[in-house]
Design an enzyme around this catalytic site. Structure first.
Site, short mmCIF file in Angstrom:
data_model
loop_
_atom_site.label_atom_id
_atom_site.label_comp_id
_atom_site.label_asym_id
_atom_site.label_seq_id
_atom_site.Cartn_x
_atom_site.Cartn_y
_atom_site.Cartn_z
N LYS A 1 77.88 90.40 -2.32
CA LYS A 1 78.15 89.20 -3.08
C LYS A 1 77.30 89.20 -4.25
O LYS A 1 76.07 89.33 -4.34
CB LYS A 1 77.11 88.20 -1.99
CG LYS A 1 77.85 86.71 -2.52
CD LYS A 1 76.78 85.74 -1.91
CE LYS A 1 77.06 84.35 -2.53
NZ LYS A 1 76.09 83.38 -1.95
N GLY B 1 72.42 74.58 -2.61
CA GLY B 1 71.31 73.67 -1.82
C GLY B 1 71.33 72.22 -2.06
O GLY B 1 70.50 71.47 -1.65
N ALA C 1 78.23 77.15 -1.52
CA ALA C 1 77.36 76.34 -1.88
C ALA C 1 77.81 74.96 -2.17
O ALA C 1 78.98 74.57 -2.31
CB ALA C 1 77.02 76.67 -3.62
N GLY C 2 76.78 74.09 -1.71
CA GLY C 2 77.07 72.56 -1.72
C GLY C 2 77.23 72.04 -0.26
O GLY C 2 77.54 70.79 0.15
N ASN D 1 74.17 77.99 4.23
CA ASN D 1 72.63 78.15 4.39
C ASN D 1 71.86 77.14 4.69
O ASN D 1 71.07 76.68 5.72
CB ASN D 1 72.27 79.27 3.25
CG ASN D 1 70.88 79.84 3.54
OD1 ASN D 1 70.51 80.95 2.84
ND2 ASN D 1 70.08 79.41 4.46
N THR D 2 71.67 76.59 3.20
CA THR D 2 70.54 75.36 3.31
C THR D 2 70.62 74.41 4.39
O THR D 2 69.80 73.81 5.08
CB THR D 2 70.53 74.70 2.09
OG1 THR D 2 70.30 75.66 0.88
CG2 THR D 2 69.55 73.63 2.07
#
Length: 256
Positions: free
Chosen positions: A95, A156, A182-183, A204-205
């Site tokens: 990645k 995040g 992301a987001g 993830n977050t």
């Protein structure tokens, strides 16, 4: 079934390994998510030994590892990190992340394209994190990237699909998988992404910082499955006008 390069995955949910309170909780959440492709930052693991607190449980879980170059600020740094990862983990999968500004963590389009072209030529399976720029995504595809990973919102931030209009163009023109990265903040964001045609999402977050990461991971698994099933079922088209689901006057005529 999700196919990227020479691998296929039953799950359309990619997960990350950062921000978890412990390695045990990380593995439990990944298992609950059903994810088979897991990213990890090279700067967070000890590449000299496979009994690293993060690396060892991931290897034991049997997931496909997707090392990332998070922390790289230039193409040269990312290429260097990629070779370290390949040597240590024995994988060509990568990645690609290049974000020079630590405050916003937005990907550098110029350095990303430069690094992607070089890494593909060097035999890497490159999945680049990039802005939701249809032109850039097409260029990344043309230089040989195995997928493109445009952002939905800043890393995040949990803001969701703030780039939806551009994502729709990227999805429409892509001939490689599109993974929204992301987001994504709540499971409904993931479901929406799959409904609109995204091949997968990376989360993830939203999982790691939840009060109950394991149940949140399960919620994301179900949301991704629901979004994909909804898309495959052929949703009805949107309309500006109302369309009755039952006759409006038939019962009156029948009673006369």
């Amino acid at each position: 079934m999700l196919r990227i390069a020479d691998k296929t995955f039953d799950s359309h949910l990619v997960t990350g390994t950062g921000k978890f309170a412990s390695s045990q909780l990380m593995v439990e959440a990944i298992r609950a998510s059903g994810s088979q492709l897991v990213t990890l930052a090279m700067k967070r693991v000890d590449l000299r030994q496979h009994n690293d607190a993060i690396l060892e449980p991931l290897i034991a879980a049997g997931v496909t590892l997707l090392p990332n170059t998070s922390g790289a600020k230039t193409a040269e740094e990312a290429i260097f990190a990629a070779h370290l990862a390949r040597e240590a983990l024995g994988t060509n999968w990568l990645k690609l992340e290049i974000h020079p500004d630590a405050r916003w963590l937005l990907p550098d389009p110029i350095e990303t394209l430069k690094a992607a072209e070089t890494l593909v030529q060097q035999g890497f399976v490159v999945l680049p994190y990039c802005g939701a720029d249809p032109v850039l995504c097409k260029r990344l595809e043309e230089v040989g990237c195995a997928a493109v990973m445009p952002l939905g919102a800043p890393i995040g931030s949990n803001q969701g699909l703030e780039t939806r209009a551009m994502l729709e163009i990227i999805i429409q023109q892509a001939t490689v998988p599109v993974v929204v990265d992301a987001g994504i903040g709540v499971p409904s964001h993931a479901a929406q992404a799959l409904e609109m045609g995204t091949d997968a999402v990376l989360v993830n977050t939203a999982i790691a910082v939840a009060d109950d990461p394991v149940n949140m991971a399960k919620a994301f698994r179900l949301a991704v499955e629901a979004g994909l099933l909804a898309r495959q079922s052929g949703p009805g088209s949107r309309s500006y006008f109302a369309h009755a689901t039952s006759p409006l006057t038939g019962f009156l005529e029948a009673s006369v």
